[in-house]
Design a protein around this motif. Structure first.
Motif, PDB file in Angstrom:
ATOM      1  N   UNK A 188       0.825  -1.213   0.000  1.00 53.76           N
ATOM      2  CA  UNK A 188       0.000   0.000   0.000  1.00 53.76           C
ATOM      3  C   UNK A 188       0.858   1.263   0.000  1.00 53.76           C
ATOM      4  N   UNK A 189       2.102   1.129   0.418  1.00 54.38           N
ATOM      5  CA  UNK A 189       3.026   2.274   0.394  1.00 54.38           C
ATOM      6  C   UNK A 189       3.439   2.638  -1.026  1.00 54.38           C
ATOM      7  N   UNK A 190       3.063   1.829  -1.995  1.00 56.32           N
ATOM      8  CA  UNK A 190       3.428   2.115  -3.388  1.00 56.32           C
ATOM      9  C   UNK A 190       2.548   3.199  -4.014  1.00 56.32           C
ATOM     10  N   UNK A 191       1.522   3.600  -3.325  1.00 55.27           N
ATOM     11  CA  UNK A 191       0.616   4.628  -3.836  1.00 55.27           C
ATOM     12  C   UNK A 191       1.323   5.982  -3.839  1.00 55.27           C
ATOM     13  N   UNK A 192       1.690   6.447  -5.036  1.00 52.48           N
ATOM     14  CA  UNK A 192       2.421   7.715  -5.178  1.00 52.48           C
ATOM     15  C   UNK A 192       1.582   8.928  -4.781  1.00 52.48           C
ATOM     16  N   UNK A 234       0.052   9.128  -2.013  1.00 54.91           N
ATOM     17  CA  UNK A 234       0.193   9.251  -0.566  1.00 54.91           C
ATOM     18  C   UNK A 234       1.634   9.247  -0.077  1.00 54.91           C
ATOM     19  N   UNK A 235       2.551   8.724  -0.906  1.00 58.73           N
ATOM     20  CA  UNK A 235       3.930   8.542  -0.456  1.00 58.73           C
ATOM     21  C   UNK A 235       4.904   8.984  -1.538  1.00 58.73           C
ATOM     22  N   UNK A 236       6.076   9.405  -1.091  1.00 62.58           N
ATOM     23  CA  UNK A 236       7.149   9.795  -2.000  1.00 62.58           C
ATOM     24  C   UNK A 236       8.315   8.840  -1.808  1.00 62.58           C
ATOM     25  N   UNK A 237       8.766   8.237  -2.869  1.00 58.82           N
ATOM     26  CA  UNK A 237       9.897   7.316  -2.827  1.00 58.82           C
ATOM     27  C   UNK A 237      10.563   7.300  -4.186  1.00 58.82           C
ATOM     28  N   UNK A 238      11.764   6.729  -4.226  1.00 62.72           N
ATOM     29  CA  UNK A 238      12.488   6.658  -5.492  1.00 62.72           C
ATOM     30  C   UNK A 238      13.003   5.241  -5.727  1.00 62.72           C
ATOM     31  N   UNK A 239      13.687   5.053  -6.830  1.00 61.44           N
ATOM     32  CA  UNK A 239      14.191   3.725  -7.201  1.00 61.44           C
ATOM     33  C   UNK A 239      15.148   3.174  -6.150  1.00 61.44           C
ATOM     34  N   UNK A 240      15.987   4.037  -5.576  1.00 59.04           N
ATOM     35  CA  UNK A 240      16.922   3.584  -4.543  1.00 59.04           C
ATOM     36  C   UNK A 240      16.182   3.035  -3.326  1.00 59.04           C
ATOM     37  N   UNK A 241      15.097   3.695  -2.941  1.00 57.33           N
ATOM     38  CA  UNK A 241      14.291   3.218  -1.816  1.00 57.33           C
ATOM     39  C   UNK A 241      13.714   1.830  -2.105  1.00 57.33           C
ATOM     40  N   UNK A 242      13.204   1.667  -3.306  1.00 59.41           N
ATOM     41  CA  UNK A 242      12.626   0.378  -3.709  1.00 59.41           C
ATOM     42  C   UNK A 242      13.704  -0.693  -3.707  1.00 59.41           C
ATOM     43  N   UNK A 243      14.854  -0.377  -4.296  1.00 61.23           N
ATOM     44  CA  UNK A 243      15.956  -1.343  -4.353  1.00 61.23           C
ATOM     45  C   UNK A 243      16.388  -1.783  -2.953  1.00 61.23           C
ATOM     46  N   UNK A 244      16.486  -0.835  -2.016  1.00 57.26           N
ATOM     47  CA  UNK A 244      16.879  -1.160  -0.647  1.00 57.26           C
ATOM     48  C   UNK A 244      15.867  -2.104  -0.008  1.00 57.26           C
TER      49      UNK A 244
END
Length: 76
Positions: free
Chosen positions: A31-35, A37-47
């Motif tokens: 559910x955190x993948x909903x852009x 509501x949340x801000x993230x980048x490729x590095x966050x996903x990779x980690x």
């Protein structure tokens, strides 16, 4: 009831509950993948994915090592 049967029944109950708990938690994480509501980048996903994969590999190895323990005897 034999000891092996009791251990098997206990494993099925406990493992089933724990796997379901992990699946539910992963659903919650997704559910955190909903852009919106949340801000993230490729590095966050990779980690996140790397640490999850590493933990899954650890769990898999743990089970496999315990299965293979009985096969370590040398004979001709």
């Amino acid at each position: 009831m034999s000891n092996l049967k009791m251990k098997r029944d206990r494993f099925e109950k406990v493992a089933s509950n724990r796997v379901q708990k992990i699946l539910d938690t992963l659903d919650s994480l997704s559910k955190c993948s909903n852009k919106n509501n949340y801000e993230y980048n490729k590095d966050d996903i990779d980690k996140m994915i790397n640490v999850l994969r590493a933990k899954m590999k650890f769990v898999e190895n743990s089970f496999r090592q315990n299965i293979d323990k009985g096969n370590n005897k040398f004979n001709f």
